[in-house]
Design a protein around this motif. Sequence first.
Motif, short mmCIF file in Angstrom:
data_model
loop_
_atom_site.label_atom_id
_atom_site.label_comp_id
_atom_site.label_asym_id
_atom_site.label_seq_id
_atom_site.Cartn_x
_atom_site.Cartn_y
_atom_site.Cartn_z
N GLN A 1 -3.14 -0.07 -4.12
CA GLN A 1 -3.00 -0.18 -2.16
C GLN A 1 -1.98 -0.86 -1.91
N GLU A 2 -1.14 0.18 -1.89
CA GLU A 2 0.28 0.16 -1.38
C GLU A 2 0.13 -0.35 -0.18
N THR A 3 1.13 -0.28 0.56
CA THR A 3 0.94 -1.40 2.02
C THR A 3 1.36 0.57 2.26
N CYS A 4 2.47 1.33 1.96
CA CYS A 4 2.81 2.68 2.67
C CYS A 4 1.54 3.23 3.07
N VAL A 5 0.73 3.03 1.81
CA VAL A 5 -0.81 3.71 2.31
C VAL A 5 -1.70 3.70 3.35
N GLY B 1 12.59 -2.28 -0.20
CA GLY B 1 11.78 -1.40 -0.50
C GLY B 1 11.20 -0.25 0.67
N CYS B 2 10.67 0.13 -0.07
CA CYS B 2 9.36 1.15 0.92
C CYS B 2 8.72 0.79 1.70
N CYS B 3 8.06 -0.33 1.57
CA CYS B 3 6.91 -1.47 1.81
C CYS B 3 7.49 -1.18 2.91
N THR B 4 8.79 -2.67 2.41
CA THR B 4 8.94 -3.37 3.49
C THR B 4 10.04 -2.56 4.68
ZN LIG Z 1 5.33 1.59 0.13
#
Ligand SMILES: [Zn+2]
Length: 595
Positions: free
Chosen positions: A306-310, A387-390
Amino acid sequence: MKKIYQKTDKLFMPQAGEVQAKDFLKFYFDFVCENQLYDEDLWALLVKQFTYPSDDVDNGWRGEFWGKLMRGASFVYTATGDERLYDILTHTVNDLLKTQDSSGRICTYSREKEFTAWDMWCRKYVLLGLEYFYDICKSGKLKEEIVSALEKHAGYIVDHVGNGDGKININKTSKEWYGLNSSSILEPMVRLYVITGNRKFLDFADYIVSEGGMTEDNIFERAYQKNGYPYEYPATKAYEMMSCFEGLLEYSRVTGNKKWEQAVINFADMISETEITVIGSAGCTHELFDHSAVRQLEENESGIMQETCVTVTWLKLCSQLLRLTGDIKYAELMERTVYNALTGCVNTELRHENMGMIFDSYSPLINQSRGRGMGGMRILELFNLFGCCTAIAAAGIGLMGLYPIMKSRDSIVINSYISAAAEFEINGAKAKISMDTKYPADNIVYIKIEYGNNLMKIRIPQYSESTVLLLNGRNIECTAGEYAEVNVKSGDRIILILDFEIRVIIPSRFGAHGNSINRFALASGPLILAKDSRVCEEINKATDIVQKYKKKDNLKVPCITAFECDDDNDSILIDYSSAGKTWNKDSKLSVWFER
Ligand SMILES: [Zn+2]
């Protein structure tokens, strides 16, 4: 842009200054501004990546960070009207524009390595960041400079990618995910056509759609035909795939193509049915669609799920569909994501242990701690990791303030409940309301009509089995899962009392991967409840006959809500979003319980 939306959409998000949020929401806006968006050194560092081919070294994605953060910052600005933030954004936009090379590229890959790996993806985010800032930009001169830079930057891509002689196929500009990541440049290409009216960008969008989103399949056709679920497509990278469908939605708006609109609706329906978990994210195998509706019930050893980007991209896709269709189901889905997966990833309790990262990248569900790793991590300089999610989470925080109070052509539409004042112009007349509530900690909402005679639509959540809706003390009929329609005039008072009794959630689908354990979850209002090892010993067990419980105050763990249950385990339940916040084994959490 706005003219297109006026024609195609049913609901409209507030413009900067129209909604002023307080309390719960303001905490999140202040948090993201103070810890990230006001950080001028961070913006400078992200711009610096474009001053040399910083991604050549490892075929990276450092070039995504600036645009991704700028899009989020533009949402936060729209939700807050914060002029300090606006000035910082103006400054960094000017800095970024200076990195454009003589051929028009704003790029983190060298000419030798361009159009490989994540180059197209990074160029996409340059476009998106500048386009979303363009929407809030108040300076005519800067807008002209942005458009000029965008046309050159995108023009270079159009000159090198496509069907013609010596051009590269869009889906072959990356070896990752059969080109899904590259095809997601569809959204900003369509938006650029709308901003400039330059036909070549729409032609390029036509071309991307005709290529089907990836080399191995045509996922746009498959979604339209409902031919298999997204977890059965050749590549299943969740965030990149949803980004392609965000582009297809924008494309269908601009072209009026109903087939592609239906494909996006079908796609979101399938994701909702087979992927979206109890906390409103997806992808329980790393960052992939994997039939998470079922997989979420299995213990995941790594906790990388459950990636934050998702989470944020799902929220964005739902927000687009809510605007386009006005269908309440998207507001339901958004609320689940906002108050569980999204607020859960905000690192409110500590930051130093993860190099200052203020957002977590993955959301565990069963017997796991948070802080499992930084998604899409890249070293930018010395100790500066990003990072991508940050980079994406600020967009989610901004949307938290943009979907609760919207307007249609003839009404104010309440999709969720926040403490805020909202002032809109509807049919040429001003309308103002103020809303007071401690939601989601509390179930009572007070709405005062300051002025204007209007129709108002108020969402009655699906979960609220017994709801009381009062207009000036008089009962109004309402149904869970529908908008209640109320005619209001200046001075009217509305009280909404929602059903926050603890309820049991039984997973609806047990497919091929379903295990034999009969798991269940518990919820109160929009909050999914968790056990946290800081306050409970047996975090995997609970009773599904929750009859005797009471609110627990003054728990040592900061949380939105807490309950003390009179069961065999003397369970303490807190909201998922507050559970696990110390990121170590002392705060393991579970939301799926066994009896
Ligand atoms: Zn991400």
